[in-house]
Design a protein around this motif. Structure first.
Motif, mmCIF file in Angstrom:
data_model
loop_
_atom_site.group_PDB
_atom_site.id
_atom_site.type_symbol
_atom_site.label_atom_id
_atom_site.label_comp_id
_atom_site.label_asym_id
_atom_site.label_seq_id
_atom_site.Cartn_x
_atom_site.Cartn_y
_atom_site.Cartn_z
ATOM 1 N N GLU A 1 46.109 -11.840 -9.374
ATOM 2 C CA GLU A 1 45.772 -10.634 -8.613
ATOM 3 C C GLU A 1 45.724 -10.919 -7.119
ATOM 4 O O GLU A 1 45.389 -12.018 -6.704
ATOM 5 C CB GLU A 1 44.412 -10.098 -9.058
ATOM 6 C CG GLU A 1 44.370 -9.673 -10.499
ATOM 7 C CD GLU A 1 42.986 -9.205 -10.932
ATOM 8 O OE1 GLU A 1 42.040 -9.258 -10.137
ATOM 9 O OE2 GLU A 1 42.873 -8.779 -12.089
ATOM 10 N N ASN B 1 53.624 -6.467 -8.803
ATOM 11 C CA ASN B 1 53.367 -5.411 -9.776
ATOM 12 C C ASN B 1 52.612 -4.265 -9.092
ATOM 13 O O ASN B 1 51.981 -4.456 -8.053
ATOM 14 C CB ASN B 1 52.553 -5.988 -10.938
ATOM 15 C CG ASN B 1 52.513 -5.081 -12.137
ATOM 16 O OD1 ASN B 1 53.245 -4.112 -12.235
ATOM 17 N ND2 ASN B 1 51.632 -5.409 -13.060
ATOM 18 N N HIS B 2 52.657 -3.094 -9.686
ATOM 19 C CA HIS B 2 51.987 -1.913 -9.122
ATOM 20 C C HIS B 2 50.494 -2.118 -8.909
ATOM 21 O O HIS B 2 49.880 -1.485 -8.059
ATOM 22 C CB HIS B 2 52.226 -0.678 -9.996
ATOM 23 C CG HIS B 2 51.648 -0.796 -11.370
ATOM 24 N ND1 HIS B 2 50.335 -0.524 -11.644
ATOM 25 C CD2 HIS B 2 52.210 -1.184 -12.537
ATOM 26 C CE1 HIS B 2 50.103 -0.741 -12.926
ATOM 27 N NE2 HIS B 2 51.224 -1.137 -13.493
ATOM 28 N N ASP B 3 49.898 -3.049 -9.664
ATOM 29 C CA ASP B 3 48.462 -3.304 -9.510
ATOM 30 C C ASP B 3 48.168 -4.411 -8.491
ATOM 31 O O ASP B 3 47.037 -4.844 -8.343
ATOM 32 C CB ASP B 3 47.819 -3.631 -10.859
ATOM 33 C CG ASP B 3 48.309 -4.944 -11.458
ATOM 34 O OD1 ASP B 3 49.169 -5.619 -10.844
ATOM 35 O OD2 ASP B 3 47.845 -5.284 -12.552
ATOM 36 N N SER C 1 49.397 -7.508 -8.600
ATOM 37 C CA SER C 1 49.445 -8.845 -9.194
ATOM 38 C C SER C 1 50.880 -9.365 -9.241
ATOM 39 O O SER C 1 51.841 -8.615 -9.104
ATOM 40 C CB SER C 1 48.856 -8.829 -10.604
ATOM 41 O OG SER C 1 49.685 -8.090 -11.477
#
Length: 100
Positions: free
Chosen positions: A3, A14-16, A18
C-alpha cells in the motif's frame, strides 16, 4: 501487495494505491533483474478474468502477439506452474493473504 506506492507510473498502481511486487525464484529472471539493476514492470500473462497459464503453451496468442519481445527460454517446459501467492502488506506491517 504494498500500500502507498509513490513515484511510479500510474498504470502500475492499483486503484487503491497499492502495487504488487513479485519475488522471483527463477534463475533467469533473477539474473536479468540483477544485470539490469532496475525492477521490471509487467502485467500477468493472462487476460483479466482468464485462468493463469500453467506453462508457456497456455499463454494466449493475444498475449504473445501483443508484447514487444518473448524470451526464448523454457518455452518447451511443460512443468505446471502454480499462480503466485499474493500477500497484502498493510501500512501497520500486518499481512493479509489475498491468494495462496
Amino acid at each position: 501487495m504494498y500500500e502507498g506506492a509513490l513515484h511510479l507510473a500510474p498504470n502500475v498502481i492499483n486503484h487503491d494505491g497499492s502495487i504488487a511486487i513479485r519475488l522471483v525464484q527463477d534463475p533467469f529472471c533473477r539474473h536479468l533483474v540483477k544485470r539490469l539493476r532496475k525492477p521490471l514492470v509487467s502485467t500477468s500473462a493472462n487476460i483479466s478474468g482468464a485462468p493463469s497459464p500453467a506453462s508457456f503453451r497456455d499463454v494466449s496468442p493475444e498475449i504473445r502477439n501483443g508484447v514487444d519481445y518473448v524470451v526464448e527460454y523454457r518455452q518447451d517446459d511443460e512443468t505446471q506452474a502454480r499462480p503466485s501467492r499474493i500477500v497484502r502488506i498493510t501500512k501497520d506491517g500486518g499481512l493479509e493473504i489475498i491468494r495462496d
